[in-house]
Design a protein around this motif. Structure first.
Motif, PDB file in Angstrom:
ATOM      1  N   GLN A 144       0.848  -1.196   0.000  1.00  0.00           N
ATOM      2  CA  GLN A 144       0.000   0.000   0.000  1.00  0.00           C
ATOM      3  C   GLN A 144       0.875   1.234   0.000  1.00  0.00           C
ATOM      4  O   GLN A 144       1.910   1.286   0.666  1.00  0.00           O
ATOM      5  N   ARG A 145       0.424   2.232  -0.762  1.00  0.00           N
ATOM      6  CA  ARG A 145       1.079   3.540  -0.788  1.00  0.00           C
ATOM      7  C   ARG A 145       0.002   4.576  -0.543  1.00  0.00           C
ATOM      8  O   ARG A 145      -1.029   4.569  -1.197  1.00  0.00           O
ATOM      9  N   THR A 146       0.250   5.431   0.453  1.00  0.00           N
ATOM     10  CA  THR A 146      -0.693   6.491   0.775  1.00  0.00           C
ATOM     11  C   THR A 146       0.050   7.810   0.748  1.00  0.00           C
ATOM     12  O   THR A 146       1.083   7.948   1.403  1.00  0.00           O
ATOM     13  N   VAL A 147      -0.441   8.759  -0.029  1.00  0.00           N
ATOM     14  CA  VAL A 147       0.159  10.092  -0.052  1.00  0.00           C
ATOM     15  C   VAL A 147      -0.659  10.985   0.866  1.00  0.00           C
ATOM     16  O   VAL A 147      -1.880  11.120   0.698  1.00  0.00           O
ATOM     17  N   LEU A 148       0.013  11.571   1.837  1.00  0.00           N
ATOM     18  CA  LEU A 148      -0.622  12.426   2.826  1.00  0.00           C
ATOM     19  C   LEU A 148      -0.258  13.881   2.563  1.00  0.00           C
ATOM     20  O   LEU A 148       0.917  14.210   2.410  1.00  0.00           O
ATOM     21  N   ALA A 149      -1.265  14.742   2.518  1.00  0.00           N
ATOM     22  CA  ALA A 149      -1.097  16.189   2.365  1.00  0.00           C
ATOM     23  C   ALA A 149      -1.387  16.840   3.717  1.00  0.00           C
ATOM     24  O   ALA A 149      -1.864  16.164   4.643  1.00  0.00           O
ATOM     25  N   PRO A 150      -1.122  18.132   3.863  1.00  0.00           N
ATOM     26  CA  PRO A 150      -1.394  18.780   5.145  1.00  0.00           C
ATOM     27  C   PRO A 150      -2.829  18.522   5.626  1.00  0.00           C
ATOM     28  O   PRO A 150      -3.789  18.649   4.871  1.00  0.00           O
ATOM     29  N   GLY A 151      -2.920  18.106   6.880  1.00  0.00           N
ATOM     30  CA  GLY A 151      -4.205  17.768   7.482  1.00  0.00           C
ATOM     31  C   GLY A 151      -4.554  16.302   7.388  1.00  0.00           C
ATOM     32  O   GLY A 151      -5.433  15.822   8.096  1.00  0.00           O
ATOM     33  N   ASP A 152      -3.872  15.549   6.507  1.00  0.00           N
ATOM     34  CA  ASP A 152      -4.108  14.112   6.377  1.00  0.00           C
ATOM     35  C   ASP A 152      -3.279  13.368   7.419  1.00  0.00           C
ATOM     36  O   ASP A 152      -2.189  13.812   7.794  1.00  0.00           O
ATOM     37  N   GLY A 153      -3.781  12.221   7.832  1.00  0.00           N
ATOM     38  CA  GLY A 153      -3.056  11.408   8.793  1.00  0.00           C
ATOM     39  C   GLY A 153      -3.254   9.937   8.519  1.00  0.00           C
ATOM     40  O   GLY A 153      -4.094   9.537   7.712  1.00  0.00           O
ATOM     41  N   ILE A 154      -2.470   9.136   9.229  1.00  0.00           N
ATOM     42  CA  ILE A 154      -2.552   7.680   9.100  1.00  0.00           C
ATOM     43  C   ILE A 154      -2.165   7.068  10.440  1.00  0.00           C
ATOM     44  O   ILE A 154      -1.346   7.629  11.175  1.00  0.00           O
ATOM     45  N   ASP A 155      -2.777   5.933  10.760  1.00  0.00           N
ATOM     46  CA  ASP A 155      -2.425   5.177  11.953  1.00  0.00           C
ATOM     47  C   ASP A 155      -1.934   3.812  11.493  1.00  0.00           C
ATOM     48  O   ASP A 155      -2.680   3.071  10.847  1.00  0.00           O
TER      49      ASP A 155
END
Length: 157
Positions: A84-95
């Motif tokens: 999996q690849r997740t691109v996070l921008a300002p305000g995005d998060g991941i756990d």
């Protein structure tokens, strides 16, 4: 005394990362490595290398929230295949749950994120370091980082 995450602090941290040989810098918000909740701001540049790793203790989920720039978070299976690849921008998060192989890669200069996970802090054990990826500072680390970028992001960055 409360710590304000203002532009001055984020700029200072970004500058430390740019000047660091590791091309990243940490600003701990916890007072001790023994605290039950480790919280920190991390500035990271696109040429920094965070090797794939995992946290095996059941309480060690890791949450990241992007404050500036873009951050790619990768997960891997046991053989090192990117799942999996997740691109996070300002305000995005991941756990990221405990036991999940993962790595991050800054996509923009001056990327800053907030990180938290259960304490106390302890260095990664050998079985928490990916055997299929070079360690930080090892031969092949930069090439692996670029292969990871190309394989998981393609033209997305």
């Amino acid at each position: 005394m409360p710590v304000l995450f203002d532009s001055a602090l984020l700029d200072l941290l970004r500058n430390h990362a740019r000047d660091s040989p590791r091309r990243r810098a940490h600003h701990p918000l916890h007072r001790s490595l023994d605290e039950p909740c480790q919280r920190l701001l991390v500035a990271i540049e696109p040429d920094s290398y965070v090797p794939p790793h995992r946290h095996l203790q059941p309480e060690k989920s890791e949450a990241l929230i992007v404050l500036r720039g873009r951050l790619a978070c990768f997960t891997f299976d046991e053989s090192g295949t990117c799942t999996q690849r997740t691109v996070l921008a300002p305000g995005d998060g991941i756990d990221v749950p405990p036991g999940e192989w993962h790595a991050v890669l800054a996509l923009d200069p001056g990327t800053v994120f907030f990180e938290t996970k259960a304490g106390p802090y302890r260095p990664l054990a050998d079985d928490e370091r990916a055997p299929w990826a070079p360690g930080e500072g090892e031969s092949g680390a930069a090439a692996y980082r670029e292969r990871l970028r190309a394989a998981c992001l393609g033209d997305a960055d």
